[in-house]
Design a protein around this motif. Sequence first.
Motif, mmCIF file in Angstrom:
data_model
loop_
_atom_site.group_PDB
_atom_site.id
_atom_site.type_symbol
_atom_site.label_atom_id
_atom_site.label_comp_id
_atom_site.label_asym_id
_atom_site.label_seq_id
_atom_site.Cartn_x
_atom_site.Cartn_y
_atom_site.Cartn_z
ATOM 1 N N GLU A 65 0.890 -1.308 0.033
ATOM 2 C CA GLU A 65 0.041 -0.123 -0.145
ATOM 3 C C GLU A 65 0.662 1.168 -0.004
ATOM 4 O O GLU A 65 0.413 2.186 0.162
ATOM 5 C CB GLU A 65 -0.961 0.006 1.229
ATOM 6 N N ALA A 66 1.988 0.948 -0.197
ATOM 7 C CA ALA A 66 2.836 2.256 -0.361
ATOM 8 C C ALA A 66 2.518 3.388 -1.174
ATOM 9 O O ALA A 66 2.897 4.565 -0.934
ATOM 10 C CB ALA A 66 4.480 1.811 -0.511
ATOM 11 N N ALA A 67 1.888 3.017 -2.265
ATOM 12 C CA ALA A 67 1.637 3.801 -3.391
ATOM 13 C C ALA A 67 0.838 4.841 -2.822
ATOM 14 O O ALA A 67 0.598 6.079 -3.101
ATOM 15 C CB ALA A 67 1.081 3.324 -4.587
ATOM 16 N N LEU A 68 0.025 4.745 -1.769
ATOM 17 C CA LEU A 68 -1.046 5.552 -1.102
ATOM 18 C C LEU A 68 -0.285 6.930 -0.582
ATOM 19 O O LEU A 68 -0.748 7.885 -0.292
ATOM 20 C CB LEU A 68 -1.517 4.817 0.053
ATOM 21 N N HIS A 69 1.166 6.693 -0.395
ATOM 22 C CA HIS A 69 1.883 7.739 0.161
ATOM 23 C C HIS A 69 2.767 8.470 -0.882
ATOM 24 O O HIS A 69 3.522 9.104 -0.558
ATOM 25 C CB HIS A 69 2.729 7.370 1.465
ATOM 26 N N ASN A 156 -7.630 10.398 -6.287
ATOM 27 C CA ASN A 156 -8.413 11.216 -7.004
ATOM 28 C C ASN A 156 -7.876 11.479 -8.422
ATOM 29 O O ASN A 156 -8.284 11.170 -9.534
ATOM 30 C CB ASN A 156 -9.173 12.477 -6.640
ATOM 31 N N TYR A 157 -6.587 12.003 -8.305
ATOM 32 C CA TYR A 157 -5.979 12.538 -9.531
ATOM 33 C C TYR A 157 -5.355 11.154 -10.461
ATOM 34 O O TYR A 157 -5.365 11.199 -11.470
ATOM 35 C CB TYR A 157 -4.959 13.445 -9.468
ATOM 36 N N ARG A 158 -5.033 10.079 -9.598
ATOM 37 C CA ARG A 158 -4.562 8.898 -10.152
ATOM 38 C C ARG A 158 -5.594 8.221 -10.949
ATOM 39 O O ARG A 158 -5.365 7.640 -11.990
ATOM 40 C CB ARG A 158 -3.810 7.851 -9.211
ATOM 41 N N ALA A 159 -6.813 8.512 -10.445
ATOM 42 C CA ALA A 159 -8.151 7.797 -11.029
ATOM 43 C C ALA A 159 -8.493 8.678 -12.220
ATOM 44 O O ALA A 159 -8.909 7.946 -13.226
ATOM 45 C CB ALA A 159 -9.202 7.898 -9.841
ATOM 46 N N MET A 160 -8.194 9.678 -11.917
ATOM 47 C CA MET A 160 -8.511 10.631 -13.417
ATOM 48 C C MET A 160 -7.412 10.230 -14.507
ATOM 49 O O MET A 160 -7.939 10.290 -15.722
ATOM 50 C CB MET A 160 -8.224 12.226 -13.041
ATOM 51 N N ALA A 161 -6.253 10.013 -14.066
ATOM 52 C CA ALA A 161 -5.265 9.440 -15.077
ATOM 53 C C ALA A 161 -5.560 8.260 -15.729
ATOM 54 O O ALA A 161 -5.465 7.975 -16.962
ATOM 55 C CB ALA A 161 -3.663 9.280 -14.438
ATOM 56 N N GLU A 162 -6.171 7.209 -14.783
ATOM 57 C CA GLU A 162 -6.529 5.984 -15.442
ATOM 58 C C GLU A 162 -7.663 6.309 -16.396
ATOM 59 O O GLU A 162 -7.814 5.417 -17.466
ATOM 60 C CB GLU A 162 -7.082 5.250 -14.325
ATOM 61 N N SER A 246 -0.904 19.111 -17.470
ATOM 62 C CA SER A 246 -1.373 17.759 -17.719
ATOM 63 C C SER A 246 -1.621 17.170 -16.182
ATOM 64 O O SER A 246 -1.289 17.490 -15.249
ATOM 65 C CB SER A 246 -0.207 16.895 -18.326
ATOM 66 N N VAL A 247 -2.591 16.076 -16.240
ATOM 67 C CA VAL A 247 -2.907 15.548 -14.994
ATOM 68 C C VAL A 247 -1.632 14.633 -14.297
ATOM 69 O O VAL A 247 -1.391 14.729 -13.219
ATOM 70 C CB VAL A 247 -3.893 14.461 -15.262
ATOM 71 N N GLN A 248 -0.560 14.287 -15.161
ATOM 72 C CA GLN A 248 0.593 13.920 -14.471
ATOM 73 C C GLN A 248 1.408 14.888 -13.663
ATOM 74 O O GLN A 248 1.992 14.550 -12.903
ATOM 75 C CB GLN A 248 1.562 13.121 -15.494
ATOM 76 N N ARG A 249 1.242 16.025 -14.456
ATOM 77 C CA ARG A 249 2.082 17.033 -13.517
ATOM 78 C C ARG A 249 1.328 17.552 -12.310
ATOM 79 O O ARG A 249 1.984 17.762 -11.349
ATOM 80 C CB ARG A 249 2.120 18.152 -14.500
ATOM 81 N N ARG A 250 -0.014 17.502 -12.185
ATOM 82 C CA ARG A 250 -0.561 17.784 -10.976
ATOM 83 C C ARG A 250 -0.444 16.631 -10.194
ATOM 84 O O ARG A 250 -0.235 16.828 -8.835
ATOM 85 C CB ARG A 250 -2.187 17.545 -11.308
ATOM 86 N N VAL A 255 2.511 14.913 -5.181
ATOM 87 C CA VAL A 255 3.689 13.943 -4.525
ATOM 88 C C VAL A 255 4.776 14.946 -4.139
ATOM 89 O O VAL A 255 5.215 14.465 -2.874
ATOM 90 C CB VAL A 255 4.051 13.031 -5.770
ATOM 91 N N ALA A 256 5.224 15.926 -4.705
ATOM 92 C CA ALA A 256 6.201 16.949 -4.192
ATOM 93 C C ALA A 256 5.773 17.438 -2.817
ATOM 94 O O ALA A 256 6.629 17.654 -1.984
ATOM 95 C CB ALA A 256 6.542 17.649 -5.396
ATOM 96 N N ASN A 257 4.499 18.061 -3.011
ATOM 97 C CA ASN A 257 3.932 18.493 -1.446
ATOM 98 C C ASN A 257 4.190 17.624 -0.592
ATOM 99 O O ASN A 257 4.205 17.766 0.806
ATOM 100 C CB ASN A 257 2.764 19.288 -2.004
ATOM 101 N N MET A 258 3.743 16.354 -0.745
ATOM 102 C CA MET A 258 3.660 15.234 0.201
ATOM 103 C C MET A 258 4.953 14.936 0.717
ATOM 104 O O MET A 258 5.256 14.950 1.954
ATOM 105 C CB MET A 258 2.963 13.993 -0.381
ATOM 106 N N GLU A 259 6.006 15.092 -0.145
ATOM 107 C CA GLU A 259 7.323 14.923 0.592
ATOM 108 C C GLU A 259 7.939 15.910 1.415
ATOM 109 O O GLU A 259 8.568 16.002 2.363
ATOM 110 C CB GLU A 259 8.133 14.790 -0.821
#
Length: 483
Positions: A65-69, A156-162, A246-250, A255-259
Motif C-alpha cells: 500500500e506504499a503507493a498511497l503515500h 483522485n488524480y490517479r483515478a483521473m489519469a486512469e 497535464s494530469v501527470q504534472r498535477r 507527490v512533491a508537496n507530500m514529500e
Amino acid sequence: MSHLTGKAAAGLMAAGLFATAAVTPVQAQTPPPTYRVVPAPAAQPPAQITLRPDQAELLRRTLDEAALHGFEPGEFTPRGDSDAALVEATLRYAKAVKTGRLDTANFREDWGLRPTPFDARGAMARAVADDRLEDWLKSLPPPYPGYETLQMGLANYRAMAERGGWKTLPEGDKLEVGAAGPAVDALRARLAAEDPTTPAQLPRNPAGQSVFDVQLADALKRAQKRMGLQPDGALGPATRAALNVSVQRRIDQIVANMERWRWLPSAMPANRVQVNVAAGVLTLFQNDVPTLSMRAVTGKPGGGETPLLSSEINSIVLNPPWNVPAGIAARELFPKGQAYLNANNFRVIDGRLQQRPGPGSALGLVKFDFPNNYAVYLHDTPSKGGFTRYTRLASHGCVRLEKPFALARAIMAGDPEWTPERIDEVVAGGKTTRATVANPVSVYLLYWTAYVTPDGQVNFRQDPYGWDALLIQRIAEQRGPTA
C-alpha cells in the motif's frame, strides 16, 4: 607550566580528555598532570529483527500500500523472499515515509527545512520486540491533516489519469459568456474532468452550437479559484495555460508537496506563523487554530526566492531602517543616481547604503526579526498595490505583509509593555525601537503548491520556483537509472 584556562579545559573535556588533577599556579613546578583518553563507545552491531509470521504479513501489506503515500508501485518490493529482505525493504519505506526520499545532501541550499534524523532500524527493532509494530507503522507518515487530505487528492488524480486525464485546450480567442462553438464544448469537457459539478449539458444556439452560459462561467470560476487565478469566469491566456497542465504534472505536484510535509517536525507549536510562499499567504495560528490571515508578497523567481525555513520571531522593530544588501544597492539603486537616493532618504554609512526609517521606507513601519541564515524577515511595505494581485512574487526574498500591525498586535497580545497604544505611540514618534517578544512565536516559511481546502478540493498554485519539478527530478536521479 602555566595553568589551563577555562576555555582550554572545556576544549579538552569536549574532546574526551580530562586531567586526573587540577593544575594551579602553586603547582607550576610539579610534574605535569597526566591525561587519559576516553575511547569512543564501540559501534553497536545492527539490531537483529526477527519476525513472527503475522508481523511479516503486516509488513507485506504495508509495502503493497506504499503507493498511497505517493511512492511508485513496487518501489519497496523486497529484494528476495527472506524475512531479512522484507525487513530491509520496510526500513527503506519507513525512512522514506517518515523523513522523505531525498538525501539532505541533495537539497538546495535554500531548502532550509531539513527532516529530523531517524533511526529506522532501532525504532523498528523496538516496535517488533514490544509487539507494537502496527502502531509504529501508522505513526510514520506526517501526522497532519494537510498530508492526509493530499493522500485522498492523490487517489483522485490517479483515478483521473486512469480515465485518460483531459485533453489540451487548443489556442484561440478569449472565451466568455455568450461564446459558442466547439471550443466551448472542449472547455466544458475539460472542467468536468476535475469538477463533477460542471454542467453535463450546455444550451445550444439556433445553429446547434453549444453556448457558454452562466453555469459554465461559474464552473470556470471554481477552477480559477482552485488554481489561484482571478476568478473572472472567462478563459484567457493564464487560465488556459493552467487548465492545460497535464494530469501527470498535477500528480507530481501532489507527490512533491507530500514529500515536503515529511521535512516538518512530527509536531508543530500550537502558536505559530506560517507563510505559504507559493500562494503568497500568511496565517497566524493560536492554540492550533487559524486566527489571522493576510496576503503576502514573496520572493521573485530567478534569484530572489524566499527560502524554506523554521525559526522564532524574537523581536519586532518599529520604524526600521533598511540596510540595503550590497548586491541590490549595486544593481538597482546606485544606477538611479544621487538625486533619486536623496529623494528617497538613502544615505551611505560605513560604505553601506541605508534607507532612513519612515513611511516611505521599503520596510514600512514594522519589521519582524527571526534568526536565520538567509537574512530574510517579515515586514511592512509602502507599496500596498502588490497585495491586490493574484500572483504576488516580487520581493528580494523577504516577505511583505498586507496587515503587519494586526500581526504585531496579535504577537504582543498580553504584554503589559507593548500594548496596541504603546506600539502606535512609538511608531508615531518615528524613532527606531526594538520590541522584544517575551514569548517568541515560531515561524515557518513553506512552499505549498498543492493543498486541499475544507470543501475537499485540491487547490494548485503555479510552481513559481520550479521546486516541484526539481524535487521529483532529484528523487528520480537519486534512485538511479533502474528506478
